[in-house]
Structure formats: structure tokens, C-alpha cells
Design a protein around this motif. Structure first.
Motif, PDB file in Angstrom:
ATOM      1  N   LYS A 188       0.832  -1.218   0.000  1.00 16.34           N
ATOM      2  CA  LYS A 188       0.000   0.000   0.000  1.00 16.34           C
ATOM      3  C   LYS A 188       0.860   1.259   0.000  1.00 16.34           C
ATOM      4  O   LYS A 188       0.553   2.245  -0.681  1.00 16.34           O
TER       5      LYS A 188
ATOM      6  N   THR B 199       0.720   4.248  -2.850  1.00 12.33           N
ATOM      7  CA  THR B 199       0.399   5.660  -2.543  1.00 12.33           C
ATOM      8  C   THR B 199       1.609   6.565  -2.793  1.00 12.33           C
ATOM      9  O   THR B 199       1.457   7.694  -3.268  1.00 12.33           O
TER      10      THR B 199
ATOM     11  N   GLU C 221      -9.518   0.494   0.112  1.00 11.54           N
ATOM     12  CA  GLU C 221      -8.668   1.190   1.092  1.00 11.54           C
ATOM     13  C   GLU C 221      -7.656   2.085   0.375  1.00 11.54           C
ATOM     14  O   GLU C 221      -7.421   3.229   0.779  1.00 11.54           O
TER      15      GLU C 221
ATOM     16  N   ASP D 176      -7.079   6.094   0.575  1.00 10.71           N
ATOM     17  CA  ASP D 176      -5.775   6.693   0.921  1.00 10.71           C
ATOM     18  C   ASP D 176      -5.337   7.686  -0.167  1.00 10.71           C
ATOM     19  O   ASP D 176      -4.862   8.787   0.138  1.00 10.71           O
TER      20      ASP D 176
END
Lengths: 178, 280
Positions: free
Chosen positions: B168, B172, B226, B230
Motif C-alpha cells: 500500500k 500511494t 482502502e 488513501d
């Protein structure tokens, strides 16, 4: 975009200095296209003290390479390309009076510094809004580096071309543009 | 064994290249409406409004949605009971690209050598991914890829202990680095697993999946949501002027991998991520 100040190219220093980061504008008048390959040549021309392909003072350079014009159209789709690829060349060009730039995305610290030093302007046109922006182009002709195809320098007559100030003459930068 | 002449493939590729570049994907066009309603500032709303208007103009006037009509990426799924007649299949696909970019007034953006940089003037060669599948049909997907977004893509070989948090963070971070450059709102294609190259291919394939879709595995479907949350809290927003919509969707595709590895690839797609598909 509805609200926005109409500005006319070629730009006076007064026009440039009145604009602040985040302001919406519509551009009327003559602007010039140039992207990667044309920048390399303009940069080399400046280094060799050769005449630039157009009068830099007061002019705006639009980082764009259009798609071909279908029959009956002035130009094909013409949105901005990523400005940061011109960062290597821009400080010198800004110092030679080519200080209004139209593109998309971030600029590096040397470009921001040059904009501040010489009172320039960096405008963001909406990346990918290329069909919409083509409607703002009323005339187009190649004036230099024709061998570069889409990357040739074109003189455009634009009307109500929408953009947003991303970096103003005082070096104020809209977040996400550095 | 079904025979398909190679010139039928050329015709299909020509049509798909033009269609993909002129007609914005329906799922993306629909998602603009939601993005417009979500945005709170005049600037963000006006940019999404421009994108809605842009797609309409492109469709009506038959001009490309974006001037960067891309490098032609072609996925060719060939049924194992098909026999291609009348010539070289890859040459037939490249001829379709050549005709599509010429007859569709699409920009020729391919240079023959990465350093010498002479334009090939017909947008060939394409990047072609062949796969052999059961059946007697040929399915072609044209996925012209603009490089404002492609340039912001990345691959990283994580290690197993990095886990889902590592995955993740890399996704991002890649979107944050792309910032305003890659024409947000983005479609983010993520490939996890396989090898270095296969993760990258998975990421590119992930961009094909519709915005309304979800990964079939509940864990990865939840991870898609998710990551979207984000990314949309980064406040990059439409064109980089801040706002709620930095990405329209995160699509993740996965594959088994080696005991030592956790490959992750992020293929950034712009708001004009393009695909058109046809079957022979």
C-alpha cells in the motif's frame, strides 16, 4: 469554467504581475507551441546566440504537440504535455524573455526560481482536455522545425483558452505543482 | 480448426485504435458525474466539467479525447483452435495500427530508437501481448497508452516481510510522486506477484478492468477500496488543484510468486485511460 480573467497575448509585464497563483484565466491572441525536441533546439539556438524561431518577449509557449487536423479543421486535439520535461531548458529560455509557459504538472526549483527572478508565469491547462482546447484554436501554422512533425513550433491564434495560474511572478506555487 | 484471414485482424485493429481514442470508455465517463458531485471547490468542479465536455466534443466531432493518442498496446488472445491465414500475425496487427493512426488522424508518437529518437511516422511498432486461450475466436484489445501517465509508473521488488502495508505504501508513494503530472483523476493499475516483468504486465491488465468492477478476492477487493481512500486523501485532486478525486479507481491483479519475493507494479492511467475490444 465560468469566472476568469481574460488576458491577451503578447503579455505585458503588468498583465503578468497582476495574476496570482490559483487565478483562472482565458487567453486570447497569439501563442506558440513547443515541446521536448523544439525546446532542445531553442535552447541550443540561445546558447549559440542564434535568432529564436519567434519573438520571445511577451510571448507564451504552450507545451503541446497536436494530433493531425482532420479535413475541415484548423487543428486536431491539442492538450498540454507534462511540463517538467522542459525544466532542463526553461531557466535559460526564461532568462531570454520566454517567460510565460502553459503546460501541465510540476516544475522544478530552478524553473520556479527563474520565474521569480524574471517575473514570469506558469499556467496550467487541463491535461487530457484536448478536444475541448482544440475548439479554442482559431488558426494554426507551423513557423519552425517542420521536420519535427507534431513537435514543430506552431503559431496559434487562440480565443478564450482556459488556464489556471500554477506559479505566479512572485514565485508563489499552487500546491502539487512543485 | 477455424481459419481467420490476417487482413480481418488488420481491419479490426484499425477500427479499435480509432474507437479507443475517440470514444472515452463508458465507465470512466459515468464516473466523472460522481466526481463532479463530490468535488467542493469551483476549480475542481470546473476541471471535471471540462473533462465531461471534452469527452462529448471528442465523440461528436470524432477527434481524439487526448492529443497523446499513445503507443499502441495490443492484447491479442488467440483461440487455440484458430489458424491465422494469409500472413504474419504481428505484421497484420502493426498494419492495423498504421492504418488506424493514419485514417483516424491520430498522433504518431513513436520514435525508432530511445536515444536517436527519429519518429517512425506511423506509430508502429505496437507493443503486442499474445496469449493462447481455449476456443476458436480471436479477441483483440487496443489499449493506446499516453505517456504523461506511463512515465509516472513504477515497479518495486518488495520482500515478503514488507507485507500488505509495504504494498500500500508503494502504491500511494507512486501516486504522490506522480502528483499533478499524470493527468489526475487517475485510474491506478496495480500488479502484485509473479516476477518483475509479470507484475508490470498485471498492472497494465488491471487498467482494463471497469471502474464498477471489484477484484474477485474479498481481501484484494477491500484493499482496492482502502487504497482509493488513501489516494483520495492526498488532496492532489483534478489536474492537481486539490480536491476529493485524485483517483477514480484502484484495480489490483495478483499472481502467485516466489518464496523470496513480493513484486509490486503500479501502472498509472490518466482520466483518458483507453481501451476498445473486438472479437473475430
Amino acid at each position: 469554467m465560468s469566472a476568469g480573467k481574460i488576458i491577451t497575448a503578447a503579455f505585458s509585464d503588468e498583465t503578468i504581475r497582476e495574476l496570482k497563483a490559483g487565478d483562472s484565466v482565458f487567453i486570447n491572441g497569439t501563442i506558440y507551441t513547443g515541446r521536448d525536441a523544439a525546446h532542445k533546439r531553442m535552447f541550443e539556438a540561445c546558447l549559440n546566440n542564434e535568432k529564436p524561431p519567434f519573438e520571445f518577449s511577451g510571448s507564451a509557449i504552450y507545451y503541446a504537440g497536436p494530433s493531425p487536423a482532420p479535413p475541415g479543421r484548423v487543428i486536431g486535439s491539442i492538450g498540454p504535455t507534462t511540463s517538467s520535461r522542459m525544466d532542463k531548458y526553461s531557466p535559460l529560455l526564461i532568462s531570454r524573455s520566454l517567460k510565460v509557459m502553459i503546460g501541465k504538472g510540476k516544475r522544478g526549483p530552478e524553473v520556479i526560481e527563474a520565474i521569480k527572478k524574471y517575473g514570469g508565469l506558469y499556467l496550467s491547462a487541463t491535461g487530457g482536455a484536448a478536444a475541448l482546447l482544440s475548439r479554442c484554436v482559431k488558426a494554426a501554422k507551423i513557423i519552425a522545425y517542420e521536420d519535427l512533425g507534431t513537435e514543430a513550433v506552431r503559431e496559434l491564434q487562440v480565443f478564450m483558452f482556459p488556464a489556471i495560474v500554477a506559479i505566479d511572478a512572485n514565485g508563489n506555487v499552487f500546491p502539487s505543482f512543485c | 480448426m477455424r481459419e481467420i484471414p490476417s487482413d480481418k485482424i488488420t481491419e479490426l485493429v484499425e477500427k479499435l485504435c480509432i474507437d479507443a481514442n475517440i470514444n472515452l470508455r463508458g465507465d470512466i465517463a459515468r464516473s466523472f458525474e460522481g466526481a463532479y458531485n463530490r468535488e467542493k471547490t469551483d476549480t475542481a468542479k470546473s476541471i471535471i466539467g471540462q473533462l465531461i465536455e471534452n469527452a462529448k466534443i471528442a465523440r461528436e466531432e470524432k477527434i481524439p479525447v487526448c492529443q497523446d493518442t499513445g503507443m499502441a498496446v495490443i492484447f491479442a488472445e488467440i483461440g487455440q483452435d484458430v489458424h491465422i491465414t494469409g500472413g504474419d500475425l504481428a505484421a497484420a496487427i502493426n498494419e492495423g495500427v498504421r492504418r488506424g493512426y493514419r485514417n483516424g488522424y491520430l498522433r504518431k508518437s513513436v520514435v525508432a530508437d530511445p536515444i536517436e529518437r527519429i519518429n517512425t511516422a506511423d506509430n508502429t511498432p505496437a507493443v503486442i501481448y499474445f496469449s493462447i486461450v481455449p476456443g476458436n475466436e480471436v479477441k483483440i484489445t487496443a489499449a493506446p497508452k499516453g505517456f504523461g501517465s506511463e512515465n509516472k509508473s513504477a515497479v518495486k521488488m518488495l520482500i515478503p516481510s514488507d507485507g500488505i502495508e509495504g504494498v500500500k505504501k508503494f502504491v500511494t508513494d507512486t501516486v504522490r510522486l506522480a502528483g499533478s503530472d499524470a493527468c489526475p483523476p487517475l485510474i491506478v493499475g496495480v500488479g502484485v506477484g509473479g516476477t518483475m516483468d509479470y507484475a508490470a504486465l498485471l498492472a497494465k491488465q488491471a487498467l482494463k478492468r471497469e471502474i464498477e468492477s471489484r477484484n474477485e478476492n474479498p481481501f484484494w477487493a477491500e484493499t482496492e477500496l482502502e487504497l482509493l481512500r488513501d489516494i483520495n486523501s492526498l488532496n492532489i485532486g483534478p489536474a492537481g488543484f486539490g480536491g476529493e478525486t485524485t483517483a477514480l479507481k484502484v484495480n489490483i491483479e495478483t499472481y502467485p510468486t516466489h518464496i523470496a519475493a513480493l513484486p509490486v507494479a503500479v501502472n498509472i492511467g490518466c482520466h483518458a485511460t483507453r481501451h476498445s475490444q473486438g472479437v473475430l
